[in-house]
Design an enzyme around this catalytic site. Structure first.
Site, PDB file in Angstrom:
ATOM      1  N   HIS A 196      -6.836  -5.961   2.098  1.00  0.00           N
ATOM      2  CA  HIS A 196      -5.696  -5.392   2.835  1.00  0.00           C
ATOM      3  C   HIS A 196      -5.102  -6.486   3.715  1.00  0.00           C
ATOM      4  CE1 HIS A 196      -6.578  -1.012   2.154  1.00  0.00           C
ATOM      5  NE2 HIS A 196      -7.802  -1.470   2.002  1.00  0.00           N
ATOM      6  N   HIS A 256     -12.089  -7.010 -12.410  1.00  0.00           N
ATOM      7  CA  HIS A 256     -12.611  -5.776 -11.827  1.00  0.00           C
ATOM      8  C   HIS A 256     -14.044  -5.962 -11.335  1.00  0.00           C
ATOM      9  CE1 HIS A 256     -13.161  -1.394 -11.329  1.00  0.00           C
ATOM     10  NE2 HIS A 256     -14.424  -1.730 -11.540  1.00  0.00           N
ATOM     11  N   HIS A 305     -10.425  -5.328  -3.124  1.00  0.00           N
ATOM     12  CA  HIS A 305      -9.049  -5.669  -2.757  1.00  0.00           C
ATOM     13  C   HIS A 305      -9.021  -6.063  -1.292  1.00  0.00           C
ATOM     14  CE1 HIS A 305      -9.793  -1.383  -2.240  1.00  0.00           C
ATOM     15  NE2 HIS A 305      -8.999  -1.446  -1.174  1.00  0.00           N
ATOM     16  N   GLY A 317     -15.486   2.932   4.034  1.00  0.00           N
ATOM     17  CA  GLY A 317     -14.237   3.652   3.756  1.00  0.00           C
ATOM     18  C   GLY A 317     -13.505   3.149   2.528  1.00  0.00           C
ATOM     19  N   ASP A 334       0.849  -1.189   0.000  1.00  0.00           N
ATOM     20  CA  ASP A 334       0.000   0.000   0.000  1.00  0.00           C
ATOM     21  C   ASP A 334       0.887   1.244   0.000  1.00  0.00           C
ATOM     22  OD1 ASP A 334      -3.224   0.456   0.980  1.00  0.00           O
ATOM     23  OD2 ASP A 334      -1.860   2.165   1.056  1.00  0.00           O
TER      24      ASP A 334
HETATM   25  P1  5GP Z   1      -9.589   1.287   0.353  1.00  0.00           P
HETATM   26  O1  5GP Z   1      -9.611   2.592   1.080  1.00  0.00           O
HETATM   27  O2  5GP Z   1     -10.321   1.390  -0.973  1.00  0.00           O
HETATM   28  O3  5GP Z   1      -9.992   0.097   1.134  1.00  0.00           O
HETATM   29  O4  5GP Z   1      -8.066   1.026   0.009  1.00  0.00           O
HETATM   30  C1  5GP Z   1      -7.407   1.590  -1.055  1.00  0.00           C
HETATM   31  C2  5GP Z   1      -5.945   1.602  -0.702  1.00  0.00           C
HETATM   32  O5  5GP Z   1      -5.205   1.761  -1.900  1.00  0.00           O
HETATM   33  C3  5GP Z   1      -5.552   2.741   0.231  1.00  0.00           C
HETATM   34  O6  5GP Z   1      -5.019   2.187   1.435  1.00  0.00           O
HETATM   35  C4  5GP Z   1      -4.514   3.521  -0.561  1.00  0.00           C
HETATM   36  O7  5GP Z   1      -3.449   3.953   0.241  1.00  0.00           O
HETATM   37  C5  5GP Z   1      -4.075   2.523  -1.617  1.00  0.00           C
HETATM   38  N1  5GP Z   1      -3.669   3.108  -2.883  1.00  0.00           N
HETATM   39  C6  5GP Z   1      -4.330   4.057  -3.596  1.00  0.00           C
HETATM   40  N2  5GP Z   1      -3.671   4.321  -4.736  1.00  0.00           N
HETATM   41  C7  5GP Z   1      -2.573   3.532  -4.745  1.00  0.00           C
HETATM   42  C8  5GP Z   1      -1.487   3.369  -5.677  1.00  0.00           C
HETATM   43  O8  5GP Z   1      -1.407   4.013  -6.728  1.00  0.00           O
HETATM   44  N3  5GP Z   1      -0.531   2.450  -5.361  1.00  0.00           N
HETATM   45  C9  5GP Z   1      -0.605   1.715  -4.202  1.00  0.00           C
HETATM   46  N4  5GP Z   1       0.389   0.844  -3.997  1.00  0.00           N
HETATM   47  N5  5GP Z   1      -1.607   1.852  -3.304  1.00  0.00           N
HETATM   48  C10 5GP Z   1      -2.571   2.751  -3.579  1.00  0.00           C
HETATM   49 ZN    ZN Z   2     -10.347  -2.201 -11.594  1.00  0.00          ZN
END
Ligand code: 5GP
Ligand code: ZN
Length: 111
Positions: A101, A46, A99, A92, A30
């Site tokens: 985490h 997707h 995805h 959030g 991340d």
């Molecule tokens: P969400 O908030 O949708 O559960 O998680 C999205 C995650 O993707 C966030 O923790 C954010 O830091 C990460 N993220 C967003 N854009 C990028 C990117 O371009 N590269 C990487 N490695 N992580 C990203």
């Molecule tokens: Zn996608």
């Protein structure tokens, strides 16, 4: 999907270090880590939400979870880790490509 940031990463249009990749998924770190180790497991298909899941996507996610378990040692998560799958606005979720985490590398507090 054309404008999805994770699809762009999967297609290689945005460079990323891949800690694992196969036909189902990639594992990257991340960009804004919330723990000492913070990986994202991104399925190559997707879709945004678990509620969109059909049989094929359920099989895909099953394989992703099995592979995460098998990768635990290689990713430095041998002492345990936390899985988070944010869903929608209140969950959030900022990237609308489902995805997983993986957080670890230290004793996690909170929750
Ligand atoms: P969400 O908030 O949708 O559960 O998680 C999205 C995650 O993707 C966030 O923790 C954010 O830091 C990460 N993220 C967003 N854009 C990028 C990117 O371009 N590269 C990487 N490695 N992580 C990203
Ligand atoms: Zn996608």
């Amino acid at each position: 999907m054309k404008d999805c940031i994770f699809c762009k990463i999967i297609r290689g249009e945005i460079p990323s270090e891949r800690y694992y990749e196969d036909e189902d998924m990639i594992v990257i770190k991340d960009i804004e880590p919330k723990a000492k180790l913070h990986y994202l497991c991104i399925p190559k298909t997707h879709f945004a939400l678990l509620s969109e899941m059909d049989g094929e996507k359920a099989e895909l996610l099953k394989r992703c979870f099995e592979k995460i378990a098998a990768l635990q040692e290689k990713l430095g998560l041998r002492d345990g880790y936390r899985i988070i799958v944010n869903q929608g606005e209140n969950g959030g979720q900022s990237v609308r490509h489902l995805h997983i985490h993986l957080l670890g590398g230290e004793k996690l507090t909170g929750f």
